[in-house]
Design an enzyme around this catalytic site. Structure first.
Site, mmCIF file in Angstrom:
data_model
loop_
_atom_site.group_PDB
_atom_site.id
_atom_site.type_symbol
_atom_site.label_atom_id
_atom_site.label_comp_id
_atom_site.label_asym_id
_atom_site.label_seq_id
_atom_site.Cartn_x
_atom_site.Cartn_y
_atom_site.Cartn_z
ATOM 1 N N HIS A 101 0.692 -1.272 -0.134
ATOM 2 C CA HIS A 101 0.013 -0.075 0.353
ATOM 3 C C HIS A 101 0.760 0.683 -0.275
ATOM 4 O O HIS A 101 1.919 1.721 0.932
ATOM 5 C CB HIS A 101 -0.932 0.066 1.271
ATOM 6 C CG HIS A 101 -2.289 -0.667 0.627
ATOM 7 N ND1 HIS A 101 -2.944 0.195 -0.267
ATOM 8 C CD2 HIS A 101 -2.156 -2.093 1.388
ATOM 9 C CE1 HIS A 101 -4.181 -0.926 -0.376
ATOM 10 N NE2 HIS A 101 -4.204 -2.142 1.196
ATOM 11 N N ASP A 106 -4.945 2.356 2.340
ATOM 12 C CA ASP A 106 -4.815 1.599 2.678
ATOM 13 C C ASP A 106 -5.699 2.806 4.244
ATOM 14 O O ASP A 106 -6.717 2.512 4.836
ATOM 15 C CB ASP A 106 -3.824 0.997 4.003
ATOM 16 C CG ASP A 106 -2.486 1.778 4.014
ATOM 17 O OD1 ASP A 106 -2.320 2.871 3.381
ATOM 18 O OD2 ASP A 106 -1.578 1.563 4.761
ATOM 19 N N TYR A 301 -9.984 11.511 -17.129
ATOM 20 C CA TYR A 301 -9.560 12.811 -17.067
ATOM 21 C C TYR A 301 -9.224 13.141 -15.700
ATOM 22 O O TYR A 301 -8.940 12.511 -14.718
ATOM 23 C CB TYR A 301 -11.228 12.820 -17.146
ATOM 24 C CG TYR A 301 -12.052 12.884 -18.738
ATOM 25 C CD1 TYR A 301 -11.153 11.400 -19.622
ATOM 26 C CD2 TYR A 301 -12.899 13.663 -19.307
ATOM 27 C CE1 TYR A 301 -12.043 11.030 -20.892
ATOM 28 C CE2 TYR A 301 -13.228 13.709 -20.484
ATOM 29 C CZ TYR A 301 -12.977 12.679 -21.219
ATOM 30 O OH TYR A 301 -13.117 11.695 -22.961
ATOM 31 N N GLU A 368 -0.422 8.417 11.072
ATOM 32 C CA GLU A 368 -1.355 7.883 11.035
ATOM 33 C C GLU A 368 -2.461 9.191 12.022
ATOM 34 O O GLU A 368 -3.452 9.186 11.728
ATOM 35 C CB GLU A 368 -1.603 6.178 11.939
ATOM 36 C CG GLU A 368 -0.661 5.672 11.305
ATOM 37 C CD GLU A 368 -0.610 4.609 11.792
ATOM 38 O OE1 GLU A 368 0.454 4.436 12.963
ATOM 39 O OE2 GLU A 368 0.018 3.154 11.292
#
Ligand SMILES: [Zn+2]
Ligand SMILES: [Zn+2]
Length: 387
Positions: A101, A106, A301, A368
């Site tokens: 990830h 995640d 796009y 985090e």
């Protein structure tokens, strides 16, 4: 985190949110093949007593707070990882060789699940509906398009019909909580191209054209498009990223293959660049008596933010992160959230986690605590729009 006004219920759920992110981080899955991740998401949403739809766009999941009156707001997270070997040495390091990830998806899942948990507690007070969309295959697989076009559950066009769409992408462009929030384009037209120069090949002494020198000439001519054809008011990038021809020292190869990418924001600039590449190839064909195949591979796009949705999102973001810095330069990235903003008004921004390495790096990781800002944004936005 004293500089941020984190929603108290998000704050309480911080450890659980970190646990979710780390579990997902350890078992990264690619593209549409997301059995572990989809199950984790659908089990979690089911535990909140939400209406849950699975296998939308192959492996996407949608949780719904379905109230019959008022607008319906869609919040989006993407679930896929990248084919990268993780270089971090952390307790939650990827357990799957060659998968990581590295784009922060995640954390997108963990933020949106946490917001869903908080909002599910308040669902009786909401004057409208919320769709929590967890999509597969953002990294080039057009997963959002698959969910929009799924005949079993076309996510935008199934009751409650979606009115507005919002999303966040984590990044590391500034200090914790800074946000990249352009007024209009949050990503660009992302196109790849393949060029094949076909000559005859033969002994190096033979009287034949040489696809290697033709390829070198072609690359130099492509560079002139930016200086001669694209206005200096417009931003664009033309990059040749791969050049392959021949093996031997004493043989002229029959073909030379080039690959590259073009990034633009405006359709007229994009068309101009592809017209010029076509014309340059044609000119070289005549000059050098060779055949050149030019193929465009369209990816995404641009995400085009809606100004009213931007105002609503910025108001909430300023409340949560009053001291954070806003950057508003449109980044030259591709993002398939554009499938949603092509259909519905919406707003998307990039939230910095303040760490060193950029997304798509084998050493990418996040602070985090940024997830508390993201989850609070989703919660406060819905409370602001629907209460
Ligand atoms: Zn990515
Ligand atoms: Zn991403």
């Amino acid at each position: 985190m004293e500089k941020f006004n984190i929603h108290p219920e998000v704050q309480e759920l911080f450890e659980e949110m970190v646990g979710l992110r780390r579990t997902i981080h350890m078992y990264p899955e690619i593209n549409f093949d997301l059995p572990i991740t989809s199950k984790l998401v659908s089990d979690y949403l089911t535990s909140l007593n939400l209406e849950v739809h699975t296998e939308v766009g192959q492996s996407g999941v949608v949780g719904v707070i379905n109230n019959s009156t008022g607008p319906c707001i869609l919040l989006r997270a993407d679930m896929d990882c990248l084919p990268i070997e993780e270089a971090n040495n952390v307790p939650y390091k990827s357990k799957i060789p060659g998968k990581m990830h590295a784009c922060g998806h995640d954390s997108h899942i963990a933020m949106l699940l946490t917001a869903a948990k908080v909002l599910s507690r308040h669902k009786d007070h909401l004057k409208g509906s919320v769709k929590f969309l967890f999509q597969p295959a953002e990294e080039g697989g057009h997963g959002a398009r698959e969910m929009i076009n799924d005949p079993k559950y076309p996510v935008l066009d199934t009751e409650p019909l979606v009115d507005q769409v919002y999303g966040i992408h984590i990044s590391n462009h500034g200090k914790l909580g800074d946000y990249l929030f352009p007024d209009k384009y949050v990503s660009c037209f992302t196109d790849f191209f393949d060029i094949v120069i076909n000559g005859k090949g033969g002994h190096m002494s033979a009287d034949t054209n040489n696809p290697v020198t033709i390829g070198a000439d072609l690359i130099l001519q492509l560079q002139t498009i930016m200086s001669r054809n694209v206005s200096n008011k417009d931003r664009a990038v033309i990059s040749v990223t791969s050049f392959n021809a021949g093996e031997a020292n004493n043989a002229v190869p029959a073909i030379c293959k080039l690959k590259g990418t073009v990034r633009t924001f405006e359709k007229n600039v994009r068309d101009l660049i592809f017209d010029r590449i076509t014309a340059i190839c044609k000119g070289i064909e005549i000059e050098q008596n060779c055949k050149i195949d030019f193929k465009i591979i369209e990816l995404y796009y641009p995400i085009e933010n809606n100004s009213e949705c931007n105002e609503k999102a910025l108001k909430v973001l300023r409340k949560i992160a009053p001291e954070a810095t806003r950057d508003s330069v449109s980044p030259m990235i591709g993002e398939d959230f554009s499938y949603l903003t092509n259909r519905k008004p919406g707003s998307f921004f990039m939230l910095s986690t303040g760490c060193e390495n950029s997304i798509h790096s084998p050493s990418f990781d996040i602070d985090e605590r940024a997830m508390m800002i993201g989850a609070s944004f989703f919660v406060e936005l819905i409370l602001d729009l629907l209460v």
